[in-house]
Design a protein around this motif. Structure first.
Motif, short mmCIF file in Angstrom:
data_model
loop_
_atom_site.label_atom_id
_atom_site.label_comp_id
_atom_site.label_asym_id
_atom_site.label_seq_id
_atom_site.Cartn_x
_atom_site.Cartn_y
_atom_site.Cartn_z
N SER A 38 -22.06 -0.48 10.60
CA SER A 38 -22.82 -1.67 10.22
C SER A 38 -22.47 -2.84 11.14
CB SER A 38 -22.52 -2.03 8.76
OG SER A 38 -23.14 -3.24 8.42
N LEU A 84 -23.97 -2.25 14.61
CA LEU A 84 -25.41 -2.52 14.64
C LEU A 84 -25.71 -4.01 14.64
CD1 LEU A 84 -26.66 0.24 12.20
CD2 LEU A 84 -27.06 0.12 14.67
N GLU A 141 -27.65 -6.00 17.64
CA GLU A 141 -28.81 -6.88 17.46
C GLU A 141 -28.55 -8.27 18.05
OE1 GLU A 141 -29.31 -6.65 13.22
OE2 GLU A 141 -30.65 -4.93 13.38
N LEU A 192 -25.69 4.46 20.66
CA LEU A 192 -25.53 3.02 20.45
C LEU A 192 -24.65 2.43 21.55
CD1 LEU A 192 -26.18 0.62 18.63
CD2 LEU A 192 -24.22 1.25 17.23
N PHE A 200 -30.68 2.70 20.58
CA PHE A 200 -30.68 2.94 19.13
C PHE A 200 -32.12 3.11 18.69
CE2 PHE A 200 -30.59 1.66 14.65
CZ PHE A 200 -29.70 2.60 14.19
N ASP A 259 -33.99 4.12 12.23
CA ASP A 259 -34.20 3.03 11.29
C ASP A 259 -32.83 2.58 10.80
OD1 ASP A 259 -34.38 1.93 8.48
OD2 ASP A 259 -36.52 2.02 8.99
N LYS A 260 -32.49 1.35 11.11
CA LYS A 260 -31.16 0.82 10.77
C LYS A 260 -30.88 0.95 9.27
CE LYS A 260 -28.89 -3.61 10.30
NZ LYS A 260 -29.04 -5.04 10.45
N ASN A 261 -31.86 0.61 8.45
CA ASN A 261 -31.65 0.64 7.00
C ASN A 261 -31.42 2.06 6.50
OD1 ASN A 261 -31.85 -2.16 6.66
ND2 ASN A 261 -34.06 -2.04 6.66
#
Length: 96
Positions: free
Chosen positions: A19, A22, A26, A70, A75, A78-80
């Motif tokens: 997390s 990521l 971003e 990553l 990447f 879907d991050k979620n």
């Protein structure tokens, strides 16, 4: 809360590191992202050391490939959905 160093503990912490990675990806803070990736890779190594994880390394190999991508600033998931994968580990750990 139970803080024994179990596979559950490490999977919850792996989710946390991914997390963080990521989030830094971003933000384009690639040094912090690399630091989180390094910690995530070490967590995966620790998880693999547990005897009860023998025969269950397929998931870890998939996670390693996601981390590798990553680290190469690729990447494509879907991050979620990825973060949702780790939610049950964290929830179970907190309920102990």
């Amino acid at each position: 809360m139970n803080t024994n160093r179990t596979p559950l503990f490490y999977m919850a912490n792996l989710g946390s590191e991914i997390s963080h990675a990521l989030l830094e990806y971003e933000k384009k803070d690639f040094q912090k992202m690399r630091d989180s990736i390094f910690r995530a890779e070490n967590i995966i190594k620790k998880i693999k050391e547990f005897p009860e994880m023998k025969g269950r390394t397929g998931e870890l190999e998939i996670l390693k490939s996601i981390i590798k991508n990553l680290s190469q600033k690729k990447f494509e998931l879907d991050k979620n959905q990825l973060l949702d994968y780790f939610s049950p580990f964290a929830i179970r750990l907190m309920s102990l």
